[in-house]
Scaffold this motif. Structure first.
Motif, short mmCIF file in Angstrom:
data_model
loop_
_atom_site.label_atom_id
_atom_site.label_comp_id
_atom_site.label_asym_id
_atom_site.label_seq_id
_atom_site.Cartn_x
_atom_site.Cartn_y
_atom_site.Cartn_z
N ILE A 32 39.72 16.17 -30.58
CA ILE A 32 39.57 16.27 -29.34
C ILE A 32 38.28 16.69 -29.35
O ILE A 32 37.34 17.00 -28.30
CB ILE A 32 40.13 17.47 -28.87
CG1 ILE A 32 39.96 18.43 -29.72
CG2 ILE A 32 41.52 17.01 -28.80
CD1 ILE A 32 40.89 20.21 -29.67
N SER A 33 37.63 16.11 -30.46
CA SER A 33 36.10 16.63 -30.02
C SER A 33 34.82 15.23 -30.30
O SER A 33 34.87 14.44 -31.01
CB SER A 33 35.71 17.39 -30.98
OG SER A 33 34.37 17.79 -31.08
N GLU A 82 29.31 16.19 -25.83
CA GLU A 82 30.46 17.60 -26.98
C GLU A 82 31.64 17.54 -25.39
O GLU A 82 31.70 17.97 -24.94
CB GLU A 82 29.74 18.44 -27.31
CG GLU A 82 31.25 19.18 -28.62
CD GLU A 82 30.77 17.80 -29.38
OE1 GLU A 82 31.86 18.17 -30.46
OE2 GLU A 82 30.03 17.39 -30.26
N TRP A 83 32.60 16.69 -26.67
CA TRP A 83 34.26 16.87 -25.30
C TRP A 83 35.37 17.54 -25.92
O TRP A 83 35.24 17.73 -26.88
CB TRP A 83 33.54 16.27 -24.40
CG TRP A 83 34.56 14.80 -25.33
CD1 TRP A 83 33.77 13.61 -26.37
CD2 TRP A 83 35.67 14.31 -25.87
NE1 TRP A 83 34.70 12.75 -26.94
CE2 TRP A 83 36.20 13.02 -26.39
CE3 TRP A 83 37.09 14.41 -24.64
CZ2 TRP A 83 37.26 12.76 -26.69
CZ3 TRP A 83 38.38 14.28 -25.55
CH2 TRP A 83 38.06 12.80 -26.20
N ARG A 84 35.55 17.93 -25.29
CA ARG A 84 36.87 18.62 -25.36
C ARG A 84 38.46 17.67 -24.48
O ARG A 84 38.67 18.37 -23.16
CB ARG A 84 37.05 20.13 -25.79
CG ARG A 84 36.14 21.16 -26.22
CD ARG A 84 36.24 21.12 -27.93
NE ARG A 84 35.69 21.57 -28.73
CZ ARG A 84 34.33 21.16 -28.90
NH1 ARG A 84 34.41 19.65 -28.89
NH2 ARG A 84 33.88 21.50 -30.55
N TYR A 85 39.55 18.20 -25.08
CA TYR A 85 40.88 18.16 -24.67
C TYR A 85 41.85 18.74 -24.10
O TYR A 85 42.19 19.03 -25.60
CB TYR A 85 41.47 16.43 -24.55
CG TYR A 85 42.76 15.76 -24.05
CD1 TYR A 85 42.30 15.57 -22.59
CD2 TYR A 85 43.79 15.93 -24.80
CE1 TYR A 85 43.61 15.01 -22.06
CE2 TYR A 85 44.85 16.05 -23.92
CZ TYR A 85 44.85 15.48 -22.82
OH TYR A 85 46.06 14.73 -22.29
N ALA A 86 42.13 19.48 -23.51
CA ALA A 86 43.36 21.09 -23.75
C ALA A 86 44.67 20.52 -23.32
O ALA A 86 45.05 21.03 -23.45
CB ALA A 86 42.73 21.75 -23.01
N GLY A 87 45.00 18.88 -23.39
CA GLY A 87 46.36 18.49 -23.85
C GLY A 87 47.46 19.36 -22.31
O GLY A 87 48.54 19.59 -22.85
N GLY A 88 46.72 19.43 -21.09
CA GLY A 88 47.95 19.76 -19.89
C GLY A 88 47.94 21.21 -20.28
O GLY A 88 48.77 21.60 -19.08
N SER A 89 47.55 22.25 -21.09
CA SER A 89 47.55 23.42 -21.13
C SER A 89 45.98 24.46 -20.07
O SER A 89 44.88 23.72 -20.77
CB SER A 89 47.11 24.24 -22.70
OG SER A 89 46.83 25.54 -22.15
N PHE A 90 46.40 24.50 -19.03
CA PHE A 90 45.58 25.84 -18.30
C PHE A 90 44.40 27.10 -18.96
O PHE A 90 43.54 26.95 -19.14
CB PHE A 90 45.12 26.36 -16.88
CG PHE A 90 44.56 26.94 -15.87
CD1 PHE A 90 43.57 25.70 -16.25
CD2 PHE A 90 44.17 28.41 -16.44
CE1 PHE A 90 42.76 26.73 -15.48
CE2 PHE A 90 43.66 28.91 -15.36
CZ PHE A 90 42.21 28.32 -14.42
#
Length: 332
Positions: A32-33, A82-90
């Protein structure tokens, strides 16, 4: 100040498709990064990270294409990201933003999962001198002065256009429309529903048969559509807030009616699977909502670094696509 741009894609189709596939693989594997190793001295100050990106939406074609477009444009311009993906979790998105802010980026791009709840994080970004860009969504617990720019399609117009398509289809004949709403709490879903219902008032022959929540997800939509039908409720048309939901409804109806689609289905986005369904005459219409917003993000950053005036809001318009003009829809 508000700027409106016609929709479109600045990338080559084959290159974008490859990037989308690769990005999808990274998300599935839990990576995720991502960072860009090339750093242009003109863009960087004291080697400080230029861009941080926080995305929260689920792993679907549009969200992947949206993230891909930003990463592609940043790479083309040698901008570190730089990026992050929260997988649908707020909850995880708020945690991701906190971690990204620890990197002291000059710009923070947020694809918000909800219209409320990110105000505190945005205020923290302001306090440390990080400029915030809202992408493909609205945050209602901040003022306009607390973000640099909001870049989005026009969800309210997309709802309005969808109502007009269905109204013109029935041409005065009485009909019931089932609305499949997207993820609860998102500005996109709220605005599409608001626009649709306002415009539907101009068609007194049409009424809402009911609301099914699809959560921008094909499987969730299928489950809830089946429950609606099993409850004995009837409808003559479907308005889905996203293609994922429209395609989910299509699958249920194809099985119910032995592959014969008897009612119009209208959805918003512009996915490849909807394009195929339009060509096969299994789908009535799609209101395009382009995910290719990365070029607008990078232009805003470049202009801000040059000291140019930045529009507070940039709206990228879509278009109505039917079988007659389906060749105009790129699909993703």
């Amino acid at each position: 100040m508000r700027q409106v741009f016609p929709g479109g894609n600045s990338m080559g189709q084959s290159k974008l498709r490859l990037l989308v596939i690769l990005l999808g693989a990274l998300i599935v594997l839990g990576n995720i990064s991502s960072g860009c190793s090339k750093k242009n001295p003109e863009h960087q100050k004291n080697d400080r990270l230029l861009i941080a990106l926080s995305a929260c939406d689920k792993n679907n074609a549009r969200s992947i294409a949206l993230i891909s477009s930003v990463l592609e444009e940043a790479e083309k311009n040698n901008m570190s990201i730089e990026w992050r993906y929260a997988g649908g979790s707020f909850t995880k998105q708020k945690e991701d933003i906190k971690k990204l802010l620890e990197l002291m980026p000059q710009y923070l791009i947020i694809v918000p999962a909800r219209s409320l709840g990110l105000g505190e994080a945005i205020k923290e970004a302001n306090q440390q001198g990080t400029k915030v860009i809202l992408l493909d969504g609205q945050v209602n617990d901040v003022t306009e002065n607390e973000y640099l720019c909001r870049i989005s399609t026009d969800p309210e117009w997309e709802g309005i256009a969808s109502a007009r398509i269905i109204g013109e289809f029935f041409n005065g004949k009485k009909a019931k429309v089932l609305e499949i709403q997207g993820k609860k709490g998102t500005s996109v879903s709220k605005e599409r529903s608001s626009g649709f219902r306002k415009e539907l008032c101009n068609y007194p022959n049409l009424e809402i048969a009911g609301v099914v929540y699809g959560d921008f997800d094909r499987t969730v939509t299928q489950q809830n559509i089946r429950k609606f039908i099993e409850a004995g409720k009837e409808f003559d048309a479907i308005f889905a807030h996203s293609d994922e939901e429209g395609l989910g409804a299509l699958e249920v109806l194809r099985k119910l009616w032995d592959d014969e689609i008897r009612i119009p289905i209208v959805s918003v986005n512009g996915q490849q699977d909807v394009k195929k369904a339009l060509i096969a005459n299994k789908y009535y219409a799609c209101v395009e909502s382009t995910p290719y917003l990365g070029n607008h993000v990078i232009h805003v950053i470049q202009n801000d670094m040059c000291g140019a005036r930045i529009s507070r809001e940039i709206i990228v318009e879509g278009k109505v696509v039917t079988r007659d003009n389906v060749s105009e829809l790129m699909g993703y």
